[in-house]
Design a protein around this motif. Structure first.
Motif, short mmCIF file in Angstrom:
data_model
loop_
_atom_site.label_atom_id
_atom_site.label_comp_id
_atom_site.label_asym_id
_atom_site.label_seq_id
_atom_site.Cartn_x
_atom_site.Cartn_y
_atom_site.Cartn_z
N LEU A 326 0.84 -1.20 0.00
CA LEU A 326 0.00 0.00 0.00
C LEU A 326 0.87 1.25 0.00
CD1 LEU A 326 -2.78 -1.16 2.47
CD2 LEU A 326 -2.67 -1.41 -0.03
N ALA A 327 1.37 1.58 -1.17
CA ALA A 327 2.30 2.70 -1.32
C ALA A 327 1.57 3.96 -1.74
CB ALA A 327 3.35 2.36 -2.38
N GLY A 328 2.18 5.11 -1.43
CA GLY A 328 1.76 6.39 -1.97
C GLY A 328 2.62 6.74 -3.17
N PRO A 329 2.34 7.86 -3.82
CA PRO A 329 3.08 8.20 -5.05
C PRO A 329 4.58 8.38 -4.86
CG PRO A 329 1.06 9.49 -4.88
CD PRO A 329 1.22 8.78 -3.58
N CYS A 330 5.00 8.98 -3.75
CA CYS A 330 6.45 9.13 -3.54
C CYS A 330 7.12 7.77 -3.39
CB CYS A 330 6.71 9.98 -2.30
SG CYS A 330 6.24 11.71 -2.44
N GLY A 331 6.50 6.91 -2.62
CA GLY A 331 7.07 5.58 -2.44
C GLY A 331 7.09 4.78 -3.72
N ALA A 332 6.01 4.86 -4.49
CA ALA A 332 5.92 4.09 -5.74
C ALA A 332 6.78 4.66 -6.85
CB ALA A 332 4.46 4.03 -6.20
N SER A 333 7.27 5.88 -6.67
CA SER A 333 8.09 6.50 -7.72
C SER A 333 9.32 5.67 -8.06
CB SER A 333 8.51 7.92 -7.31
OG SER A 333 9.44 7.88 -6.23
N THR A 334 9.84 4.93 -7.09
CA THR A 334 11.04 4.13 -7.35
C THR A 334 10.74 2.98 -8.30
OG1 THR A 334 10.66 2.93 -5.27
CG2 THR A 334 12.22 4.77 -5.23
N LEU A 335 9.53 2.42 -8.22
CA LEU A 335 9.15 1.38 -9.17
C LEU A 335 9.01 1.98 -10.57
CD1 LEU A 335 8.19 -1.34 -10.18
CD2 LEU A 335 5.93 -0.85 -9.20
N ALA A 336 8.39 3.15 -10.65
CA ALA A 336 8.27 3.83 -11.95
C ALA A 336 9.65 4.10 -12.54
CB ALA A 336 7.49 5.13 -11.79
N ALA A 337 10.59 4.49 -11.69
CA ALA A 337 11.95 4.79 -12.16
C ALA A 337 12.67 3.52 -12.61
CB ALA A 337 12.75 5.48 -11.06
N LEU A 338 12.43 2.41 -11.91
CA LEU A 338 13.05 1.15 -12.33
C LEU A 338 12.57 0.76 -13.72
CD1 LEU A 338 14.71 -1.43 -11.88
CD2 LEU A 338 12.69 -2.41 -10.72
N ARG A 339 11.28 0.89 -13.95
CA ARG A 339 10.76 0.58 -15.28
C ARG A 339 11.38 1.50 -16.33
NH1 ARG A 339 7.09 -3.02 -16.12
NH2 ARG A 339 5.83 -3.93 -14.44
N ARG A 340 11.51 2.75 -16.01
CA ARG A 340 12.14 3.70 -16.94
C ARG A 340 13.60 3.32 -17.19
NH1 ARG A 340 10.70 6.95 -20.78
NH2 ARG A 340 8.99 7.74 -19.48
N ALA A 341 14.32 2.99 -16.14
CA ALA A 341 15.73 2.63 -16.28
C ALA A 341 15.91 1.37 -17.11
CB ALA A 341 16.37 2.46 -14.91
N CYS A 342 15.05 0.38 -16.90
CA CYS A 342 15.15 -0.87 -17.68
C CYS A 342 14.82 -0.64 -19.14
CB CYS A 342 14.22 -1.93 -17.08
SG CYS A 342 14.82 -2.63 -15.53
N ALA A 343 13.95 0.31 -19.41
CA ALA A 343 13.57 0.60 -20.79
C ALA A 343 14.62 1.43 -21.52
CB ALA A 343 12.23 1.33 -20.82
#
Length: 372
Positions: A326-343
């Motif tokens: 149960l993450a908020g946007p700041c916490g979930a930002s690292t997952l978004a960044a991982l997807r960006r980095a892998c892409a």
């Protein structure tokens, strides 16, 4: 290279200064005296790791830390305790909370801080709730009433200023200069205010020691190879970077919203620069200037800065919720960044089937306006 990623190749070989094991032990011993002390979970996401071609993806879940929905209480509790004790002339880091609170009230001191949300509530929890010290929390006018109410619920006074976060800081500092009994507790260093932000950084050592142990437990003894961390004004980024860069070749990725990419622009310029900020659901990261003590560590040790949009952060929130985190946007930002980095920079950042990636999910779920 993607416009959303700024690589920093010299960081690969940079090593941070050794830390004192005694300091970390003192911080942990203190944290164990704080009401509602607890460790937080590290979640393994093997399906995501397989999808991205990585060895392990692990999420350090700071959605419930000492009874608050964010990691900030780790730094705020230690910073308030040390700052107040120092003002009282108490050098003993084992002095009971009740004693420090009683002496502070007798001395008539007041704690003042500035916040976008989580940090102010954490400071108020420690200063007003636990120590019983009058506390004033200065906030930008963009902060919603719900968040202001949570800060007030800790017993603090909320002072709304019609400025951005960067503009509110000088207002609070002016009050401190005019009243010698005011103690300023900020997690961002500005000229003349360096000691307290360092206490915040020290406070995060408890989380980092936990995650080191938990990573090895979940991977059969393997340490992290990559760490993704939200940046904001830089204190947590400094803590994570310094921690991992004294432990060998670990790649550290700093994450920012597109509306407040001060780390990315500073890495490009080679010097700390301020940027204008805009509205974002990642409000706790909406800082346009890096802490002066954090910048040297981030400059030398962060392997890449990644910016993510509100839409990407919201999708990451949904993805983590679907996995029971149960993450908020700041916490979930690292997952978004991982997807960006892998892409966009998988090879450059060495993200492959041997990687052990730790995502620091720094806040729990909260209400926000869903981006379109």
């Amino acid at each position: 290279m993607s416009p959303f990623i700024q690589l920093n190749p010299p960081a690969r070989s940079w090593t941070s200064e050794p830390s004192s094991a005694q300091d970390g032990a003192a911080v942990l011993a203190f944290h164990k005296t704080v009401p509602d002390y607890n460790e937080t979970a590290l979640h393994s996401l093997p399906d995501l790791a397989a999808e991205l071609g990585l060895g392990h993806v692990l999420v350090k879940d700071e959605s419930d830390r000492f009874g608050l929905p964010a990691f900030k209480i780790l730094g705020a509790s230690w910073a308030v305790y040390r700052a107040v004790a120092s003002r009282l002339g108490v050098s003993d880091a084992t002095a009971p909370l009740a004693d420090i609170g009683a002496r502070a009230r007798e001395a008539g001191v007041t704690v003042v801080t500035v916040t976008e949300g989580n940090c102010g509530r954490a400071v108020a929890r420690m200063a007003a709730t636990h120590l019983g010290i009058p506390t004033r929390v200065f906030v930008p006018s963009s902060m919603d009433e719900r968040t202001r109410g949570k800060i007030r619920s800790e017993g603090a006074e909320v002072v709304v200023v019609a400025k951005s976060y960067d503009g509110v800081v000088p207002v609070a500092l002016k009050e401190a200069r005019e009243d010698e009994k005011v103690i300023v507790v900020l997690d961002v260093s500005v000229e003349g205010c360096d000691d307290v932000p360092r206490y915040f950084v020290q406070g995060y050592s408890t989380m980092l020691a936990e995650s080191d142990r938990q990573v090895r437990e979940l991977t059969g003894g393997r340490p992290a190879t990559h760490a993704f961390v939200p940046v904001g004004a830089g204190s947590i980024g400094e803590a994570v970077t310094a921690h991992f860069k004294r432990r060998g070749p670990v790649a550290v990725v700093g994450v920012e919203p597109t509306t407040a990419a001060c780390l990315m622009e500073s890495l490009k310029a080679g010097t700390s620069v301020s940027v204008p900020t805009g509205d974002t659901i990642m409000c706790g990261m909406n800082c346009g200037t890096l802490s002066t003590t954090a910048w040297p560590v981030l400059r030398d040790g962060v392997d890449a800065g990644v910016v993510v949009s509100d839409v990407e952060a919201h999708r990451a929130v949904q993805e983590l919720h679907n996995r029971g985190i149960l993450a908020g946007p700041c916490g979930a930002s690292t997952l978004a960044a991982l997807r960006r980095a892998c892409a966009d920079a998988q090879m450059e950042l060495g993200l492959d089937g041997t990687s052990v990636v730790v995502l620091y999910c720094t806040e729990g779920q909260r209400e926000y306006e869903i981006p379109s």
